[in-house]
Design an enzyme around this catalytic site. Structure first.
Site, PDB file in Angstrom:
ATOM      1  N   SER A 229       0.834  -1.198   0.000  1.00  0.00           N
ATOM      2  CA  SER A 229       0.000   0.000   0.000  1.00  0.00           C
ATOM      3  C   SER A 229       0.867   1.247   0.000  1.00  0.00           C
ATOM      4  CB  SER A 229      -0.885   0.015   1.242  1.00  0.00           C
ATOM      5  OG  SER A 229      -0.091   0.367   2.364  1.00  0.00           O
ATOM      6  N   LYS A 230       0.206   2.352  -0.255  1.00  0.00           N
ATOM      7  CA  LYS A 230       0.922   3.621  -0.297  1.00  0.00           C
ATOM      8  C   LYS A 230       1.570   3.918   1.055  1.00  0.00           C
ATOM      9  CE  LYS A 230       0.477   8.369  -1.701  1.00  0.00           C
ATOM     10  NZ  LYS A 230       0.532   9.033  -0.385  1.00  0.00           N
ATOM     11  N   ARG A 231       0.911   3.448   2.085  1.00  0.00           N
ATOM     12  CA  ARG A 231       1.459   3.676   3.423  1.00  0.00           C
ATOM     13  C   ARG A 231       2.822   2.998   3.607  1.00  0.00           C
ATOM     14  NH1 ARG A 231      -2.390   1.727   7.271  1.00  0.00           N
ATOM     15  NH2 ARG A 231      -4.005   2.278   5.777  1.00  0.00           N
TER      16      ARG A 231
ATOM     17  N   ASP B  85       5.368   5.189   1.963  1.00  0.00           N
ATOM     18  CA  ASP B  85       5.682   6.374   2.777  1.00  0.00           C
ATOM     19  C   ASP B  85       6.566   5.989   3.961  1.00  0.00           C
ATOM     20  OD1 ASP B  85       4.181   7.801   1.046  1.00  0.00           O
ATOM     21  OD2 ASP B  85       2.388   7.890   2.316  1.00  0.00           O
TER      22      ASP B  85
ATOM     23  N   SER C 113       2.507  12.678  -4.432  1.00  0.00           N
ATOM     24  CA  SER C 113       3.028  11.323  -4.211  1.00  0.00           C
ATOM     25  C   SER C 113       4.233  11.109  -5.109  1.00  0.00           C
ATOM     26  CB  SER C 113       1.966  10.278  -4.560  1.00  0.00           C
ATOM     27  OG  SER C 113       0.824  10.471  -3.776  1.00  0.00           O
TER      28      SER C 113
END
Ligand code: GLU
Length: 509
Positions: A265-267, A270, A290
């Protein structure tokens, strides 16, 4: 595989930036099409207007272009089965929904959200295992199966309606998935999905199946998240009478977190510091930016190579594969069933490999852009020589400067830690003597310098390190960089001697 023409499609919904998993889906479709001398088609699935995001369509096109994934048919290319954007095909779907109704495979439903909620509550109270619109419940609801024709016609004029699929009772749906093997479901587990919405737009299921049929798609290659929709799609092909020409299906494994636990996931990106998207993306609503692989300094070839090996490999030890290699070795039958763990270090490794195998000339051209931005003007030949010395030591072009700034400017200060460790009392004297040796040299190439240093060390009670480490400090100002004699050679005699002297004069313990 049967012998129909291979036609595959990538069918993204423009609901945001294309995730790297989406790029991998596009890539596998593309590799499969090229390998089988077929066609690769882009279809934009934008029938869910509530999820439409400005700029997402352009982003998808730009991402595919950057990756070198070429389209044969699509919204820009056109083609014999257009239009290729579903919102431009609106009229088509209505007709097909009506066809299903006429044949008794679908019906109009007029239930309000409250009606549906009440049904769910009722079923919950009855402890029923089904809590959805299906063969058991549809007879209690407000639809063209329970209402008279007159009532139905009246409601069609007056109130919002949807078209639902009439999922038959107790039928086995068995379908072979190229990746997953046999998928078997009983229709009793499926519900009467909405095919057509009150806003006059089809749902994903109807539009997807109708378009795959009309566009003569031979193979549907898509993410695993669509596997649960497969039985419904098969039932739709049956209902339309298209089962004979139904595409083959291949559902690709998920991309997993680096830990292997759960979907990437994008998390994760990050938290662990890697991009999830091919290109940088600015959210049009929030302005949130992003990161993208392109902007992070990845070569598209490295990104594509890395992605291609997530969930598939050619079964050889070879890992560095160009698009052409990938096409010739791609085999959809060998795609793995289980999720593919994403490894950021491996992504960097690929970029390093691609960078270090680029020609010095090409890399120097990229470096010249960076140098120009810093107001530094050097001959191409000089930039080429610098790049040659450092390209094995970096992962990204953006790291060139940190590995080579000293080729463009003499040190003005000296790394205190290195001074403390390497600069001894006798160092100024040693370096003065070494400088004298260097002064005498006519040639200043690596071989001559090495010989001079060896001669210099002979009969002395100090070793190589006591000469080379402080020498590096005077030339670089720090303890980094390629071989110190390579540095001296490239700086040239005059500059090298100047820097040694400056070091002797300025470095103080
Ligand atoms: N529009 C769907 C998506 O966004 C396409 C799924 C499919 O390929 O059938 O992924």
């Amino acid at each position: 595989m049967n012998n129909r023409e291979v036609r595959v499609r990538f069918a993204p919904s423009p609901t945001g930036p294309l995730h790297m998993g989406g790029v991998r889906t596009a890539l596998f479709n593309y590799l499969f099409a090229r390998k089988n001398h077929g066609k690769f088609i882009l279809r934009i699935e934008d029938t869910d207007q509530t999820r439409y995001v400005d700029g997402a369509e352009d982003y998808i096109l730009a991402s595919l272009k950057w990756c070198g994934i070429e389209l044969d048919e699509g919204i820009e290319e056109g083609g014999p089965y257009g239009p290729y954007r579903q919102s431009d095909r609106k009229e088509i779907y209505k007709e097909f929904a009506e066809r299903l109704i006429e044949a008794g495979h679908a019906y109009y439903a007029f239930d309000t959200p409250e009606d549906l909620e009440a049904m769910r509550e009722r079923l919950k109270e009855q402890k029923s295992s089904v809590q959805q619109y299906n063969a058991l419940t549809r007879s209690e609801m407000k639809n063209s199966l329970t209402l008279s024709e007159d009532e139905t016609n009246k409601l069609l004029e007056e109130s919002p309606f949807v078209v639902r699929f009439k999922m038959p009772e107790d039928q086995e749906v068995v379908v072979e998935d190229i990746v997953r093997g046999t998928v078997k479901v009983n229709t009793n587990q499926l519900d009467d999905k909405v095919l057509f919405k009150s806003d006059g737009m089809p749902t994903y299921h109807l539009a997807n199946v109708v378009d795959d049929h009309l566009m003569k798609i031979s193979h549907v290659i898509r993410g695993e998240e669509w596997l649960p929709s497969l039985p419904l799609h098969v039932m739709l092909y049956r209902a339309f009478g298209w089962e004979e020409t139904m595409p083959e299906f291949a559902h690709l494994p998920l991309l997993l977190k680096p830990s292997g636990k759960g979907k990437l996931s994008k998390r994760d990106g990050d938290a662990l510091g890697f991009p999830l998207f091919p290109l940088e993306w600015t959210d049009p609503k929030t302005g949130e930016v992003s990161r993208g692989y392109r902007e992070d300094g990845y070569f598209p070839e490295a990104f594509v190579n890395m992605l291609a090996l997530l969930g598939w490999n050619p079964g050889t030890e070879k890992e560095i594969l160009s698009m052409r290699d990938l096409i010739s070795s791609f085999d959809i039958e060998k795609v793995h069933k289980s999720g593919a763990k994403f490894d950021h270090e491996k992504a960097k490794w690929f970029n390093h490999k691609y960078l270090s195998s680029r020609s010095d000339e090409k890399l120097a051209r990229l470096y010249q852009e960076i140098l120009r931005d810093k107001g530094i003007k050097v001959e191409d030949s000089y930039a080429i020589s610098v790049v040659k010395l450092i390209k094995e030591r970096v992962t990204f072009v953006s790291e060139f400067w940190d590995q080579s700034y000293f080729f463009f400017q003499a040190p003005t200060e000296y790394d205190a830690k290195v001074v403390k460790k390497r600069w001894k009392e006798q160092t100024p004297e040693i370096l003065s003597e070494l400088k004298e040796q260097f002064e005498k040299l006519e040639n200043f190439d690596h071989t001559t310098l090495e010989k001079a240093v060896q001669d210099f060390l002979e009969g002395k009670e100090f070793g190589m390190g006591q000469v080379m480490n402080p020498l590096r400090l005077t030339l670089v100002g720090a303890g980094i960089g390629p071989g110190v004699l390579d540095i001296a050679e490239l700086l040239g005699k005059e500059e090298t001697l100047k820097r040694i002297q400056a070091g002797i004069d300025n470095i103080k313990k």
